[in-house]
Design a protein around this motif. Sequence first.
Motif, PDB file in Angstrom:
ATOM      1  N   VAL A 203      51.976  23.070  29.350  1.00  0.00           N
ATOM      2  CA  VAL A 203      50.821  22.783  29.814  1.00  0.00           C
ATOM      3  C   VAL A 203      50.077  23.063  28.684  1.00  0.00           C
ATOM      4  N   ALA A 204      50.569  24.174  27.900  1.00  0.00           N
ATOM      5  CA  ALA A 204      49.001  24.314  27.156  1.00  0.00           C
ATOM      6  C   ALA A 204      49.333  23.300  25.797  1.00  0.00           C
ATOM      7  N   GLU A 205      50.804  22.660  25.467  1.00  0.00           N
ATOM      8  CA  GLU A 205      49.891  21.553  24.732  1.00  0.00           C
ATOM      9  C   GLU A 205      49.767  20.365  25.360  1.00  0.00           C
ATOM     10  N   ALA A 206      49.543  20.776  26.116  1.00  0.00           N
ATOM     11  CA  ALA A 206      49.407  19.178  26.684  1.00  0.00           C
ATOM     12  C   ALA A 206      47.603  19.625  26.924  1.00  0.00           C
ATOM     13  N   LEU A 207      47.026  20.582  27.197  1.00  0.00           N
ATOM     14  CA  LEU A 207      45.945  20.683  27.805  1.00  0.00           C
ATOM     15  C   LEU A 207      45.179  20.982  26.129  1.00  0.00           C
ATOM     16  N   ALA A 208      46.184  21.344  24.810  1.00  0.00           N
ATOM     17  CA  ALA A 208      44.780  21.361  23.656  1.00  0.00           C
ATOM     18  C   ALA A 208      44.155  20.427  23.731  1.00  0.00           C
ATOM     19  N   PRO A 209      44.856  19.363  23.479  1.00  0.00           N
ATOM     20  CA  PRO A 209      44.234  17.948  22.570  1.00  0.00           C
ATOM     21  C   PRO A 209      43.127  17.205  24.191  1.00  0.00           C
ATOM     22  N   MET A 210      43.381  17.097  25.196  1.00  0.00           N
ATOM     23  CA  MET A 210      42.330  16.756  26.145  1.00  0.00           C
ATOM     24  C   MET A 210      41.259  17.709  25.726  1.00  0.00           C
ATOM     25  N   ILE A 211      41.486  18.839  25.616  1.00  0.00           N
ATOM     26  CA  ILE A 211      39.846  19.827  25.389  1.00  0.00           C
ATOM     27  C   ILE A 211      39.507  19.852  24.010  1.00  0.00           C
ATOM     28  N   ARG A 212      40.253  19.365  23.095  1.00  0.00           N
ATOM     29  CA  ARG A 212      39.143  19.032  22.310  1.00  0.00           C
ATOM     30  C   ARG A 212      38.399  17.716  21.772  1.00  0.00           C
ATOM     31  N   GLY A 213      38.975  16.901  22.618  1.00  0.00           N
ATOM     32  CA  GLY A 213      38.665  15.494  23.094  1.00  0.00           C
ATOM     33  C   GLY A 213      37.118  15.823  24.188  1.00  0.00           C
TER      34      GLY A 213
END
Length: 215
Positions: A203-213
């Motif tokens: 979940v964290a790995e899926a969220l991280a790039p989304m949040i950076r965007g």
Amino acid sequence: MEHKPLKHILCYGDSNTFGSDPDHPGQRHPYQVRWTGRLQHLLGEDYRVIEEGMGGRNTVWDDPLEDNRNGLRFLPVALQSHKPLDLVILALGTNDCKSHLPANAATSTLGMARLIDTVRRFDYGPVMSAPQILLLAPIHIGTEIAHSSFTMFDDASRAMSMELGPRYRALAESCGCAFLDAAAVAGPGADQLHMASDGHQAVAEALAPMIRGLL
């Protein structure tokens, strides 16, 4: 030396945000294992991930068997306590599936809509703006939930949990929120309800790039 402002992220969720450990009932994953802690590590020092998870919390329902589980009632307190905020992650829905609550997938989605509206309409003061919102749909409840220790969940609870992702996705699109379906990357551990360490990592790995965007 002037410090660069941190980007503040409030993670408002239930026991899977709290980090309940399916392999050790009654215990909690260590901070660095929970998806919130892993997310903090992945995003780095320019971000502050604020963990606001509570076991049993649902979207908008008063639970006659557990006090203080109404997510709508406490959300304004969390917003006031942690502002300014750049992003709020709403990670609820599993506990709406409890067999004794008057919810179904459609009304749970309406409950989530009220949470979104609460974040947007909250008074952040004259110099702070409303944060962005990311809707995190819950993992699916496990196939053996009816035989687990969680007596408030049954096979109908599992079926309802599987409906939430598509409905929450449609809600996010209609409201202009970011969206991730946790069930697409993770599932329950041995207790049929809570993520093991690999689920938190996914979940964290899926969220991280989304949040950076987003930020």
